[in-house]
Design a protein around this motif. Structure first.
Motif, mmCIF file in Angstrom:
data_model
loop_
_atom_site.group_PDB
_atom_site.id
_atom_site.type_symbol
_atom_site.label_atom_id
_atom_site.label_comp_id
_atom_site.label_asym_id
_atom_site.label_seq_id
_atom_site.Cartn_x
_atom_site.Cartn_y
_atom_site.Cartn_z
ATOM 1 N N LEU A 173 0.834 -1.206 0.000
ATOM 2 C CA LEU A 173 0.000 0.000 0.000
ATOM 3 C C LEU A 173 0.866 1.253 0.000
ATOM 4 O O LEU A 173 0.562 2.228 -0.696
ATOM 5 N N ALA A 174 1.953 1.224 0.769
ATOM 6 C CA ALA A 174 2.848 2.381 0.820
ATOM 7 C C ALA A 174 3.454 2.668 -0.554
ATOM 8 O O ALA A 174 3.580 3.829 -0.967
ATOM 9 N N ILE A 175 3.826 1.615 -1.264
ATOM 10 C CA ILE A 175 4.375 1.791 -2.618
ATOM 11 C C ILE A 175 3.312 2.388 -3.546
ATOM 12 O O ILE A 175 3.592 3.306 -4.324
ATOM 13 N N LYS A 176 2.091 1.861 -3.474
ATOM 14 C CA LYS A 176 1.008 2.392 -4.305
ATOM 15 C C LYS A 176 0.760 3.868 -4.003
ATOM 16 O O LYS A 176 0.557 4.680 -4.919
ATOM 17 N N VAL A 177 0.771 4.221 -2.717
ATOM 18 C CA VAL A 177 0.547 5.615 -2.324
ATOM 19 C C VAL A 177 1.681 6.499 -2.846
ATOM 20 O O VAL A 177 1.444 7.585 -3.386
ATOM 21 N N PHE A 178 2.910 6.045 -2.672
ATOM 22 C CA PHE A 178 4.056 6.819 -3.169
ATOM 23 C C PHE A 178 3.943 7.068 -4.672
ATOM 24 O O PHE A 178 4.149 8.193 -5.139
ATOM 25 N N CYS A 179 3.605 6.032 -5.443
ATOM 26 C CA CYS A 179 3.481 6.180 -6.890
ATOM 27 C C CYS A 179 2.387 7.180 -7.257
ATOM 28 O O CYS A 179 2.542 7.995 -8.182
ATOM 29 N N ARG A 180 1.293 7.145 -6.526
ATOM 30 C CA ARG A 180 0.213 8.082 -6.839
ATOM 31 C C ARG A 180 0.606 9.523 -6.482
ATOM 32 O O ARG A 180 0.229 10.462 -7.188
ATOM 33 N N VAL A 181 1.382 9.720 -5.427
ATOM 34 C CA VAL A 181 1.876 11.063 -5.099
ATOM 35 C C VAL A 181 2.772 11.578 -6.216
ATOM 36 O O VAL A 181 2.681 12.736 -6.632
ATOM 37 N N VAL A 182 3.640 10.709 -6.721
ATOM 38 C CA VAL A 182 4.527 11.095 -7.828
ATOM 39 C C VAL A 182 3.702 11.485 -9.049
ATOM 40 O O VAL A 182 3.969 12.492 -9.702
ATOM 41 N N GLU A 183 2.683 10.698 -9.362
ATOM 42 C CA GLU A 183 1.872 10.928 -10.561
ATOM 43 C C GLU A 183 1.023 12.194 -10.462
ATOM 44 O O GLU A 183 0.810 12.879 -11.457
ATOM 45 N N THR A 184 0.542 12.497 -9.254
ATOM 46 C CA THR A 184 -0.328 13.672 -9.090
ATOM 47 C C THR A 184 0.434 14.941 -8.726
ATOM 48 O O THR A 184 -0.035 16.043 -9.000
ATOM 49 N N GLY A 185 1.596 14.783 -8.092
ATOM 50 C CA GLY A 185 2.406 15.942 -7.744
ATOM 51 C C GLY A 185 2.099 16.551 -6.393
ATOM 52 O O GLY A 185 2.817 17.446 -5.947
ATOM 53 N N THR A 186 1.047 16.066 -5.717
ATOM 54 C CA THR A 186 0.716 16.589 -4.398
ATOM 55 C C THR A 186 0.159 15.468 -3.525
ATOM 56 O O THR A 186 -0.450 14.517 -4.020
ATOM 57 N N PHE A 187 0.364 15.621 -2.207
ATOM 58 C CA PHE A 187 -0.205 14.666 -1.266
ATOM 59 C C PHE A 187 -1.724 14.776 -1.226
ATOM 60 O O PHE A 187 -2.426 13.773 -1.104
ATOM 61 N N SER A 188 -2.220 16.012 -1.331
ATOM 62 C CA SER A 188 -3.670 16.233 -1.252
ATOM 63 C C SER A 188 -4.393 15.563 -2.406
ATOM 64 O O SER A 188 -5.413 14.883 -2.214
ATOM 65 N N ARG A 189 -3.879 15.754 -3.613
ATOM 66 C CA ARG A 189 -4.519 15.162 -4.789
ATOM 67 C C ARG A 189 -4.445 13.635 -4.729
ATOM 68 O O ARG A 189 -5.415 12.941 -5.046
ATOM 69 N N LYS B 40 -5.292 12.684 4.054
ATOM 70 C CA LYS B 40 -3.971 13.156 3.664
ATOM 71 C C LYS B 40 -2.925 12.731 4.687
ATOM 72 O O LYS B 40 -1.785 12.404 4.334
ATOM 73 N N SER B 41 -3.299 12.725 5.953
ATOM 74 C CA SER B 41 -2.359 12.331 7.005
ATOM 75 C C SER B 41 -1.898 10.889 6.837
ATOM 76 O O SER B 41 -0.730 10.558 7.097
ATOM 77 N N THR B 42 -2.808 10.026 6.359
ATOM 78 C CA THR B 42 -2.441 8.619 6.125
ATOM 79 C C THR B 42 -1.467 8.501 4.957
ATOM 80 O O THR B 42 -0.502 7.729 5.007
ATOM 81 N N VAL B 43 -1.724 9.276 3.903
ATOM 82 C CA VAL B 43 -0.822 9.287 2.751
ATOM 83 C C VAL B 43 0.566 9.739 3.181
ATOM 84 O O VAL B 43 1.588 9.108 2.844
ATOM 85 N N THR B 44 0.625 10.817 3.936
ATOM 86 C CA THR B 44 1.911 11.341 4.399
ATOM 87 C C THR B 44 2.640 10.325 5.263
ATOM 88 O O THR B 44 3.847 10.084 5.108
ATOM 89 N N LYS B 45 1.908 9.687 6.193
ATOM 90 C CA LYS B 45 2.520 8.712 7.095
ATOM 91 C C LYS B 45 3.081 7.525 6.332
ATOM 92 O O LYS B 45 4.201 7.056 6.614
ATOM 93 N N LEU B 46 2.335 7.013 5.341
ATOM 94 C CA LEU B 46 2.802 5.851 4.580
ATOM 95 C C LEU B 46 4.070 6.166 3.794
ATOM 96 O O LEU B 46 4.989 5.341 3.716
ATOM 97 N N VAL B 47 4.121 7.354 3.193
ATOM 98 C CA VAL B 47 5.333 7.728 2.449
ATOM 99 C C VAL B 47 6.514 7.881 3.393
ATOM 100 O O VAL B 47 7.635 7.441 3.091
ATOM 101 N N GLN B 48 6.286 8.479 4.563
ATOM 102 C CA GLN B 48 7.362 8.625 5.544
ATOM 103 C C GLN B 48 7.864 7.263 6.024
ATOM 104 O O GLN B 48 9.074 7.050 6.163
ATOM 105 N N GLU B 49 6.943 6.333 6.256
ATOM 106 C CA GLU B 49 7.338 4.988 6.683
ATOM 107 C C GLU B 49 8.117 4.264 5.582
ATOM 108 O O GLU B 49 9.060 3.517 5.865
ATOM 109 N N LEU B 50 7.712 4.480 4.322
ATOM 110 C CA LEU B 50 8.428 3.859 3.206
ATOM 111 C C LEU B 50 9.840 4.418 3.112
ATOM 112 O O LEU B 50 10.804 3.654 2.902
#
Length: 302
Positions: free
Chosen positions: A5-21, A30-40
């Protein structure tokens, strides 16, 4: 940490350019997205993203990680799709890119039947006249016309587009109707299409039984890099254009455009559906290709 899930989230952040999107598209806080990327990042002991208050950029290590993991995610998607009998029930995300005119005049009007028949396919449609790098931009397929420069890609010819030379009645009333390409070049305003990639204008091309020729005026008062904008400019009486017949036909029928130099033709323009090699052809992509081939059947003389 849910590693996948963390990898999927990271890839989507890269593709969209923002954590919010990315959070919006993934339907998670958004806090979950940020936490997963930080853990990765902590797991890899690498900085994958540079964050500021305004934007997110990918580090060199992050770009390399994205390039490899996004391919693995696609392969995993395809494996799961096949196991779940996707061929009979296509499902999943499909990223497609095509030119504005193709989208607005041909594909989008036909799309309701596709979405009704295949409700489990999530279609992400990019609309632009810009050449897309399928691998870098993680695109499943594109629809593009003209010469094929990258022979490493797989291309299916789906249509032969006819072009016509035309102008608005208001323009012809003011400036007259040219009788030859030379007269058009010397006495008339031409609205040129300008390539986004090269920033060069595309010349008007003419052929009859005796000869072929090109027109490219110096210092033309108007050129546009979008085919839909070129149509709008022509309808507004700003000059003479060469347009795909599928765009011009409704306005020729209602009298808002008139043919110019009908005895001089332009060679048919090939249109291709293109996708990367070496990737399993998923059920959803195969389904989309077959549907596109059927939609463009009226535009194939063969």
């Amino acid at each position: 940490m849910d590693h996948l899930l963390a990898i999927k989230v990271f890839c989507r952040v890269v593709e969209t350019g923002t954590f919010s999107r990315a959070a919006d598209l993934l339907d998670m806080p958004k806090s979950t997205v940020t936490k997963l990327v930080q853990e990765l990042e902590a797991h890899l002991r690498l900085k994958l993203l540079h964050r500021t208050t305004r934007r997110v950029t990918v580090t060199m290590e992050g770009a390399a990680y994205y390039e490899r993991t996004t391919k693995l995610l696609h392969e995993l998607e395809d494996i799961e799709s096949n196991i779940s009998n996707e061929q009979s029930t296509p499902r999943g995300r499909l990223k497609v890119d095509m030119a504005s005119a193709i989208a607005n005049f041909i594909l989008l009007p036909a799309l309701p039947s596709f979405m009704q028949q295949y409700p489990e396919i999530q279609l992400e449609l990019g609309v632009s006249d810009t050449n897309i790098d399928l691998l870098t931009d993680n695109i499943d397929c594109v629809i593009r016309g003209g010469e094929l420069n990258d022979t490493s890609l797989i291309a299916k010819r789906i249509a032969e587009l006819t072009f016509v030379t035309c102008a608005a009645p208001s323009y012809l009333k003011q400036y007259g109707t040219p009788q030859t390409p030379d007269e058009l070049s010397s006495k008339h305003r031409i609205i040129y299409y300008r390539s986004r990639k090269t920033n060069r204008v595309v010349p008007l091309r003419f052929s009859n039984r005796q000869q072929s020729m090109e027109i490219q005026q110096q210092g033309s008062p108007l050129s546009v890099n979008d085919s839909t904008a070129q149509l709008t400019a022509t309808l507004s009486g700003l000059g003479v254009s060469q347009l795909p017949l599928f765009m011009a036909q409704p306005f020729l029928d209602n009298g808002k455009l008139q043919l110019v130099l009908p005895d001089w033709q332009r060679a048919a323009f090939p249109l291709y559906l293109i996708y990367p090699p070496g990737r399993h052809l998923s059920g959803r992509l195969s389904t989309f290709i077959n549907w596109v081939m059927a939609v463009f059947q009226p535009y194939r003389p063969y």
